[in-house]
Design an enzyme around this catalytic site. Structure first.
Site: not given
Length: 682
Positions: A322-323
């Protein structure tokens, strides 16, 4: 990646007349009261009494861990049968002889032999295993076989040969969002031992906190933890506690995203200009490490050197999920770097970052583990992929030659049922079947407990007993699929978890008493028994939460799955299908009348506290749903079907009654809907 008397039932429940083989049908008539079910079990005759003590003798190879396991086993057994202590030597008692062939690895390794052979007769018991790991598992099997008889407590006569299906059977606990004290971790390690799980995945860093002491970079915990972190000595204590129970510990330090807490003390790690502060909300946030600076890798080189030395396991988790890349996109210098180095997008930049970090992990003779996002065209082949995206994603990694773990479907923070988790298999996916070589790349799976809505008080009751269903899926044969059997065996186990070190049922009782201002909680208990939190991510849409929001309401107290409502819904289905026994009809009427009348008993106490005032509509809804259910039951029992118009009206009302109130769902509604639908005139 958003993630009564506690005794066993009578001896008759535990006796069986079958052989449970790995390839046999999953529908066994009366399976062993064990979870996970063993690979092979053959009925014996009679049982071994443990009422007057049990002598436990170690033969063959021995070590201090086995001595401690024997002491722990006897202590648990004494609690289980209600004695002040089981004497190590006794004339009248039986004998359990444990023979271990040799040691396991000094640092527990993936794929070590965990098998054991357990034989119990009326005169004694023998437990043999190649390594101490098998002994640890066999002792837990023995404890689960203890039951009451007219003559006292005994262990069923049986011969068991057992080994796990998958070598990696894990539980991930997120201590980054909400910090979890050491006693909570130890309780859950005890639970893992009871159901033969063997990997504790320790999620140690998040936007909300960096949770382990670094002596190399002390500002990580001094500025990034609110003072809530584990010292290195405390970490070593957990490592020893886990090792004693046959459990590996794999740490996770999430990067390059989910790392805001790192930047509070070391802002130069970040891609933005800051300033940074510990995040107090939940979600996906923009701050991310700067993959274009050599200083980032110099910092990580030193930190990883420190942390890989602290954690001895061969596997080291670097997160990677989830970057969103927004901070990278907003930085002209990073965009120029990408252009110069022919990196076409944020995924490519993260792949570059991962390759650099993976080299630092490999430098320390460790194997990198990361979430799905790590899987890119040039990801090194020895990286282990943990899939939160699904079975197809895991299968794709396996086809490409990567070893992997499944967590999708095992997110126990999402309030899904034990049956839902039980139905998910790491080797089943929506695409073409894997070859045997590709299947071998799938190491197993992990239950994941993210802690946005968990506290030290309630987390153990959120993890257990549903996680036992996942433990069975990862240990037992793929053909073991009978959910009804699973629920019966989990219920037996849950009644005894307090003896194994997990007192969550008592904690839940205390939470209910606190909600009820320490008055008699009976009426509140009746409501609590048939409601549950919303599934998946619905909770965050119903109320705004942050790290400081108190988690002390009924939604935080009740189990993720209502067993009473599940039993009622199954009962209603039998009635509607014309397959109900007279006892089903009696029980359905009794329960519905209880729920109908409970509102009048509960309402006077609810306004006394803001924590319970919100429950008034929910209690009223339960009463209304039960009233409709009784009308439908009358119609069915008296063969007096209701009109189509009345049925339509009742179903519409039930649709309203199943909407969340106080962030809780009235879970008897589905069963009442089934009864109403069956009561319609043909």
């Amino acid at each position: 990646m958003f993630r009564s008397d506690m005794r066993r039932t009578s001896c008759a429940v535990f006796m069986f007349s079958f052989m449970l083989l790995a390839g046999n049908s999953a529908k066994a008539q009366t399976p062993l009261p064990l979870i996970p079910l063993p690979a092979t079990a053959v009925e014996g005759t009679g049982s071994l009494s443990v009422d007057h003590g049990l002598q436990v003798v170690l033969e063959g190879y021995t070590e201090p861990r086995l001595e401690r396991a024997r002491a722990r086993f006897l202590d648990t057994l004494s609690r289980e049968i209600g004695t002040s202590g089981v004497p190590p030597q006794t004339v009248a008692g039986g004998k359990l002889i444990i023979k271990t062939a040799g040691p396991s690895a000094p640092v527990q390794q993936l794929g070590e032999d965990e098998s054991y052979h357990l034989e119990i007769t009326t005169t004694g018991a023998h437990l043999t295993a190649p390594t101490p790991l098998g002994v640890l598992h066999g002792l837990q099997t023995f404890l689960q076989l203890v039951h009451s008889t007219p003559e006292g407590y005994a262990v069923t006569g049986v011969t068991i040969d057992d080994k796990p299906r998958f070598p990696w059977r894990g539980l991930m606990i997120d201590t980054g969002r909400h910090f979890m004290p050491l006693d909570v971790l130890r309780q859950n390690l005890d639970g893992m031992e009871a159901v033969k799980m063997n990997v504790f995945h320790w999620h140690l860093s998040e936007d909300q906190g960096f949770r382990v002491e670094s002596k190399t970079f002390p500002l990580l915990q001094e500025k990034g933890s609110d003072g809530l972190y584990y010292t290195q000595d405390q970490v070593r204590g957990i490592l020893e506690y886990a090792h004693d129970r046959g459990i590996r510990v794999v740490p996770e330090f999430d990067m390059p995203g989910h790392a805001t807490a790192w930047f509070v003390g070391y802002p130069n790690l970040a891609s933005g200009s800051g300033p940074y502060k510990i995040e107090r909300h939940w979600g996906i946030f923009d701050p991310a490490m700067d993959p274009t600076r050599e200083s980032t890798y110099q910092f990580l080189d030193q930190l990883l050197g420190e942390m890989t030395a602290l954690f001895p396991d061969a596997y080291f988790h670097i997160g990677g999920d989830e970057c969103n890349g927004k901070e990278w996109d907003a930085n002209p210098r990073i965009k120029q770097y990408m252009q110069t180095h022919h990196i076409k997008d944020d995924a490519g930049l993260q792949a570059y970052f991962t390759s650099r970090v993976q080299q630092l992990v490999t430098k320390r003779h460790k194997i990198t583990v990361g979430w799905d996002e790590l899987l890119q065209p040039d990801t090194p082949r020895d990286v282990v992929i943990q899939s939160w995206r699904g079975q197809d994603s895991l299968a794709e990694a396996a086809r490409r030659g990567y070893r992997g773990l499944l967590s999708a479907g095992y997110y126990i923070d999402l309030n899904q049922s034990a049956a839902d988790h039980y139905a998910v298999d790491p080797l089943v996916n929506g695409k073409a079947k894997l070859s045997p070589a590709e299947e071998a790349n799938i190491l197993g799976g992990e239950a994941t407990m993210w802690t946005e809505y968990a506290t030290p008080e309630n987390i153990t009751g959120k993890i257990w007993p549903r996680t036992a269903a996942i433990a069975e899926r990862l240990w037992s044969a793929q053909s073991v699929k009978d959910a009804d059997s699973m629920y019966r065996r989990i219920d037996t186990l849950s009644q005894n978890f307090a003896y194994y070190g997990l007192p969550y049922q008592g904690v839940r009782e205390q939470m209910l008493r606190r909600l009820n201002s320490y008055s008699d909680p009976k009426a509140l208990q009746i409501l609590a028994s048939v409601v549950q939190p919303p599934r998946d991510y619905a909770r965050e849409e119903l109320r705004a939460y942050d790290a400081f929001y108190p988690l002390n309401r009924l939604v935080d107290t009740v189990p993720p799955e209502s067993n009473k409502a599940r039993e009622f819904n199954e009962l209603a289905a039998r009635i509607a299908a014309g397959k109900a026994a007279p006892e089903d009809w009696r029980k359905a009427r009794q329960w519905l009348a209880l729920w109908r009348d409970n509102d009048a008993a509960l309402q006077p106490s609810l306004p006394k506290s803001t924590l319970t005032a919100e429950l008034a509509p929910l209690s009223h809804n339960l009463s209304q749903a039960a009233t409709i259910g009784l009308l439908a039951l009358d119609a069915l029992q008296n063969n007096a079907p209701v009109s189509a118009e009345m049925q339509k009206q009742q179903l519409a009302e039930l649709k309203e009654l199943e909407k969340p109130q106080a962030i809780l769902l009235n879970r008897i509604v589905p069963g009442v809907e089934v009864l109403v639908s069956a009561a319609k005139a043909q």
